[in-house]
Scaffold this active site. Structure first.
Site, PDB file in Angstrom:
ATOM      1  N   ILE A   1      -4.972   1.351  -5.682  1.00  0.00           N
ATOM      2  CA  ILE A   1      -5.986   1.409  -4.646  1.00  0.00           C
ATOM      3  C   ILE A   1      -5.459   0.769  -3.320  1.00  0.00           C
ATOM      4  O   ILE A   1      -4.658  -0.202  -3.279  1.00  0.00           O
ATOM      5  CB  ILE A   1      -7.232   0.630  -5.204  1.00  0.00           C
ATOM      6  CG1 ILE A   1      -8.340   0.804  -4.429  1.00  0.00           C
ATOM      7  CG2 ILE A   1      -6.750  -0.637  -5.509  1.00  0.00           C
ATOM      8  CD1 ILE A   1      -9.469   0.239  -4.687  1.00  0.00           C
ATOM      9  N   SER A   2      -5.600   1.625  -2.290  1.00  0.00           N
ATOM     10  CA  SER A   2      -4.757   1.131  -1.168  1.00  0.00           C
ATOM     11  C   SER A   2      -5.642  -0.057  -0.451  1.00  0.00           C
ATOM     12  O   SER A   2      -6.502  -0.327  -0.714  1.00  0.00           O
ATOM     13  CB  SER A   2      -5.057   2.307   0.004  1.00  0.00           C
ATOM     14  OG  SER A   2      -4.469   3.403  -0.410  1.00  0.00           O
ATOM     15  N   GLN A   3      -4.639  -0.564   0.366  1.00  0.00           N
ATOM     16  CA  GLN A   3      -5.188  -2.056   0.870  1.00  0.00           C
ATOM     17  C   GLN A   3      -6.317  -1.784   1.878  1.00  0.00           C
ATOM     18  O   GLN A   3      -6.513  -0.696   2.270  1.00  0.00           O
ATOM     19  CB  GLN A   3      -3.994  -2.680   1.683  1.00  0.00           C
ATOM     20  CG  GLN A   3      -3.759  -2.223   3.285  1.00  0.00           C
ATOM     21  CD  GLN A   3      -2.612  -2.829   3.756  1.00  0.00           C
ATOM     22  OE1 GLN A   3      -1.553  -2.354   3.698  1.00  0.00           O
ATOM     23  NE2 GLN A   3      -2.786  -3.890   4.377  1.00  0.00           N
TER      24      GLN A   3
END
Length: 218
Positions: free
Chosen positions: A64-66
């Protein structure tokens, strides 16, 4: 006795220190990042880290992207509320949930069946009714529902797939990380005369985007 984690406080800090401080200004985007419970989109063993300034693993070698990158990519789409948006790379469903709060309809594609099916159930359980999840090849887009007002790619292709550019409506915006060893986040707009205008934003790092043929080779 173990102290409960104050996730709401962590979200407030995330928005203030990671997102606003880096220049994201769209109030609607900031409000949604404060609202959505990001920890519900990651495995239990990393929930306590869900609001930290880095990607988190979600299984199947995916992440999951930052938070900042999610907010930045969302802001670049310039959503007003009545759009139809295509997302490539559902992952855990977090980005789809963010989009669903900001537009009319979200169509999201995930090539890994386990992740796609889990995301579909998670989003359904959270009450989202304006998201459709497809397990399939994101390189092909979703022609059945094209054209789209906006397209977001959350994995990095070597080049933006032509079918996705074809499925972007006139005046629409596409946001994607592009590259192999070195990646750049691009904002792409299809002008009224059909020209494609590409604007580099910042260097980024994403998992590679794969198609069905590449998936079978793994």
């Amino acid at each position: 006795m173990k102290k409960d984690i104050d996730f709401k406080q962590l979200r407030e800090r995330m928005v203030k220190e990671q997102i606003e401080r880096r220049g994201v200004k769209d109030k609607r985007v900031l409000d949604v990042m404060r609202k959505i419970e990001r920890h519900k989109f990651v495995p239990l063993n990393v929930q306590r880290y869900a609001y930290e300034d880095c990607p988190q693993p979600i299984g199947m070698d995916q992440t999951i992207s930052q938070p900042y990158i999610v907010a930045l990519m969302t802001e670049l789409l310039e959503l007003k509320g009545d759009e139809k948006v295509l997302e490539i790379g559902t992952g855990s469903g977090y980005q789809a949930a963010v989009l669903a709060e900001l537009c009319k309809e979200v169509y999201t594609i995930e090539i890994i069946p386990e992740l796609g099916n889990q995301a579909r159930e998670r989003l359904k359980g959270l009450g989202y009714k304006n998201i459709k999840v497809l397990v399939g090849d994101g390189y092909k887009g979703w022609p059945e529902y094209a054209p789209f007002d906006a397209i977001i790619i959350t994995a990095a292709p070597p080049e933006i797939p032509q079918p996705l550019i074809d499925q972007l409506d006139t005046g629409g915006i596409l946001v994607a990380p592009v590259g192999v060893t070195w990646q750049e986040l691009f904002r792409v707009q299809k002008s009224q005369d059909g020209n494609i205008i590409k604007e580099p934003i910042i260097p980024v790092r994403f998992v590679p985007m794969v198609g069905e043929a590449q998936q079978k080779e793994k």
